[in-house]
Design a protein around this motif. Structure first.
Motif, PDB file in Angstrom:
ATOM      1  N   TRP A 160      30.378 -23.277  -7.144  1.00 27.37           N
ATOM      2  CA  TRP A 160      29.704 -21.994  -6.939  1.00 27.37           C
ATOM      3  C   TRP A 160      29.721 -21.232  -8.255  1.00 27.37           C
ATOM      4  N   PRO A 161      28.608 -20.618  -8.631  1.00 19.72           N
ATOM      5  CA  PRO A 161      28.599 -19.880  -9.911  1.00 19.72           C
ATOM      6  C   PRO A 161      29.503 -18.648  -9.824  1.00 19.72           C
ATOM      7  N   THR A 162      30.129 -18.332 -10.938  1.00 15.96           N
ATOM      8  CA  THR A 162      30.977 -17.130 -10.936  1.00 15.96           C
ATOM      9  C   THR A 162      30.122 -15.918 -11.278  1.00 15.96           C
ATOM     10  N   GLY A 163      30.470 -14.793 -10.681  1.00 22.98           N
ATOM     11  CA  GLY A 163      29.697 -13.572 -10.923  1.00 22.98           C
ATOM     12  C   GLY A 163      30.030 -12.984 -12.281  1.00 22.98           C
ATOM     13  N   SER A 164      29.163 -12.080 -12.760  1.00 19.06           N
ATOM     14  CA  SER A 164      29.411 -11.460 -14.069  1.00 19.06           C
ATOM     15  C   SER A 164      30.106 -10.118 -13.846  1.00 19.06           C
ATOM     16  N   PHE A 165      30.937 -10.059 -12.792  1.00 17.57           N
ATOM     17  CA  PHE A 165      31.640  -8.810 -12.464  1.00 17.57           C
ATOM     18  C   PHE A 165      33.037  -9.177 -12.013  1.00 17.57           C
ATOM     19  N   ASP A 166      33.897  -8.172 -11.934  1.00 19.04           N
ATOM     20  CA  ASP A 166      35.259  -8.396 -11.465  1.00 19.04           C
ATOM     21  C   ASP A 166      35.298  -8.070  -9.967  1.00 19.04           C
ATOM     22  N   PRO A 167      35.424  -9.077  -9.096  1.00 20.13           N
ATOM     23  CA  PRO A 167      35.342  -8.820  -7.657  1.00 20.13           C
ATOM     24  C   PRO A 167      36.396  -7.824  -7.174  1.00 20.13           C
ATOM     25  N   GLU A 168      37.598  -7.869  -7.771  1.00 21.74           N
ATOM     26  CA  GLU A 168      38.650  -6.932  -7.326  1.00 21.74           C
ATOM     27  C   GLU A 168      38.257  -5.495  -7.643  1.00 21.74           C
ATOM     28  N   ALA A 169      37.763  -5.299  -8.855  1.00 19.99           N
ATOM     29  CA  ALA A 169      37.358  -3.950  -9.262  1.00 19.99           C
ATOM     30  C   ALA A 169      36.200  -3.455  -8.392  1.00 19.99           C
ATOM     31  N   GLU A 170      35.265  -4.349  -8.083  1.00 21.00           N
ATOM     32  CA  GLU A 170      34.113  -3.954  -7.259  1.00 21.00           C
ATOM     33  C   GLU A 170      34.560  -3.613  -5.841  1.00 21.00           C
ATOM     34  N   LEU A 171      35.559  -4.397  -5.342  1.00 16.27           N
ATOM     35  CA  LEU A 171      36.086  -4.121  -4.001  1.00 16.27           C
ATOM     36  C   LEU A 171      36.720  -2.732  -3.964  1.00 16.27           C
ATOM     37  N   ALA A 172      37.458  -2.421  -5.032  1.00 16.32           N
ATOM     38  CA  ALA A 172      38.113  -1.117  -5.103  1.00 16.32           C
ATOM     39  C   ALA A 172      37.055  -0.012  -5.106  1.00 16.32           C
ATOM     40  N   ARG A 173      35.998  -0.217  -5.861  1.00 18.29           N
ATOM     41  CA  ARG A 173      34.926   0.785  -5.921  1.00 18.29           C
ATOM     42  C   ARG A 173      34.275   0.942  -4.555  1.00 18.29           C
ATOM     43  N   LEU A 174      34.084  -0.214  -3.867  1.00 24.39           N
ATOM     44  CA  LEU A 174      33.456  -0.192  -2.552  1.00 24.39           C
ATOM     45  C   LEU A 174      34.293   0.636  -1.590  1.00 24.39           C
ATOM     46  N   GLU A 175      35.612   0.369  -1.621  1.00 24.97           N
ATOM     47  CA  GLU A 175      36.508   1.101  -0.714  1.00 24.97           C
ATOM     48  C   GLU A 175      36.451   2.607  -1.010  1.00 24.97           C
ATOM     49  N   ALA A 176      36.441   2.915  -2.310  1.00 29.37           N
ATOM     50  CA  ALA A 176      36.419   4.317  -2.706  1.00 29.37           C
ATOM     51  C   ALA A 176      35.128   5.017  -2.251  1.00 29.37           C
ATOM     52  N   SER A 177      34.089   4.226  -2.041  1.00 31.47           N
ATOM     53  CA  SER A 177      32.787   4.802  -1.686  1.00 31.47           C
ATOM     54  C   SER A 177      32.629   5.028  -0.192  1.00 31.47           C
ATOM     55  N   ARG A 178      33.613   4.621   0.588  1.00 27.93           N
ATOM     56  CA  ARG A 178      33.514   4.763   2.058  1.00 27.93           C
ATOM     57  C   ARG A 178      33.451   6.219   2.512  1.00 27.93           C
TER      58      ARG A 178
END
Ligand code: AMP
Ligand code: MG
Length: 298
Positions: A280-298
């Motif tokens: 599977w190709p790896t994303g050009s982002f940090d999934p942990e950091a994006e998850l944290a941002r997602l949670e913060a956006s709730r």
């Protein structure tokens, strides 16, 4: 993050079935193989009946789908240059259309490109015979399927005397060079020759004539071609002998039992895709950091 491995599915109801690599080995054309002598009712690599075969095929579709998604996902990165081209050849009613429907039809339409080649149109006939073929090649990340192909420019051309022998004979080399160039550019060419018996074809053509919903599949020329059965056998043999290459192998698939041909072709495709080693190709982002941002956006 979980990465699912590409796996061989479990045995369907414990029916002994050969692995994708083994099925491919069993059906791969070999020098000296007598095409006319192939047992068209045989089911190499599968010891089970129609029901078991269909069940196994359903499970395999999942594996094929997973691999196709990997191929497609990788191409989205933009730097990936791999594709697969399945070339289907065989007599009328040998099941080419059924393979498109049941094998390729199980895949996401996003990543599939199907092309059927009939008698060339006026425009196609006014170009080099590979012109219409080039236009239908799969883009990277896709699985291309040809229902008939450039091989008709050897087979139909020879059988229907459309061009002088010198011309269609010269096409073996042209086709070999063409397919080598595809392989060099990352397109894995997988060629399948479906083979049915003369009796089975008679049954299928009779069905097409007796059922109004199948008339569209019938052409009076099918009967004429049938009358030249042995000459066709010889023409298929020559194609196999002269165009089977490591970079573009032929698989000879017994097709009197439709369920077997579909199961076998799915396994062959799985084998070829597994050999591409598709992570599977790896994303050009940090999934942990994006998850944290997602949670913060709730
Ligand atoms: P079908 O696949 O049943 O729709 O039939 C298509 C017909 O088109 C077959 O009879 C083929 O032999 C014919 N055909 C396909 N490609 C060519 C070609 N390059 N030259 C002549 N006939 C062709
Ligand atoms: Mg036809």
């Amino acid at each position: 993050m979980e990465i699912r491995p590409a796996v061989v599915p479990p045995l369907a109801d414990n029916v002994p079935q050969a692995s994708p690599a083994e099925v491919s080995r069993l059906l791969r054309f070999r020098k000296g193989l007598d095409f006319g002598g192939v047992d068209t009712r045989a089911t190499p690599g599968f010891e089970g009946d129609k029901l078991a075969g269909r069940a196994a095929h359903v499970l395999d579709n999942e594996v094929l789908s997973d691999l196709q998604e990997r191929l497609f996902a990788n191409a989205r990165t933009g730097k990936f240059v791999k594709a697969l081209l399945l070339v289907l050849q065989g007599r009328d009613s040998s099941g080419k259309g059924g393979v498109v429907k049941h094998v390729v039809g199980a895949l996401s339409p996003h990543g599939v490109h199907v092309a059927a080649f009939g008698v060339p149109t006026e425009e196609e006939a006014s170009h080099h015979f590979l012109w219409r073929i080039y236009r239908e090649l799969p883009r990277y990340g896709h699985i291309g399927v040809f229902d008939r192909s450039h091989y008709e420019d050897i087979l139909a051309a020879r059988m229907h005397r459309l061009v002088p022998p010198k011309v269609w004979k010269g096409r073996y080399d042209t086709v070999n060079e063409f397919e080598e160039s595809l392989a060099d550019s990352g397109i894995d060419v997988v060629k399948v020759m479906l083979t049915i018996s003369k009796e089975e074809q008679a049954e299928r053509l009779r069905d097409r004539l007796e059922r109004a919903d199948k008339h569209w599949k019938f052409a009076p020329s099918d009967i004429a071609d049938r009358e030249n059965w042995d000459a066709y056998t010889e023409a298929f043999q020559d194609v196999l002998d002269r165009t089977h290459k490591d970079h573009a192998p032929w698989y000879v698939v017994p097709a009197d039992r439709k369920w077997y041909a579909r199961w076998a072709i799915t396994r062959i495709l799985v084998h070829h895709l597994e050999r591409m080693d598709l992570a599977w190709p790896t994303g050009s982002f940090d999934p942990e950091a994006e998850l944290a941002r997602l949670e913060a956006s709730r």
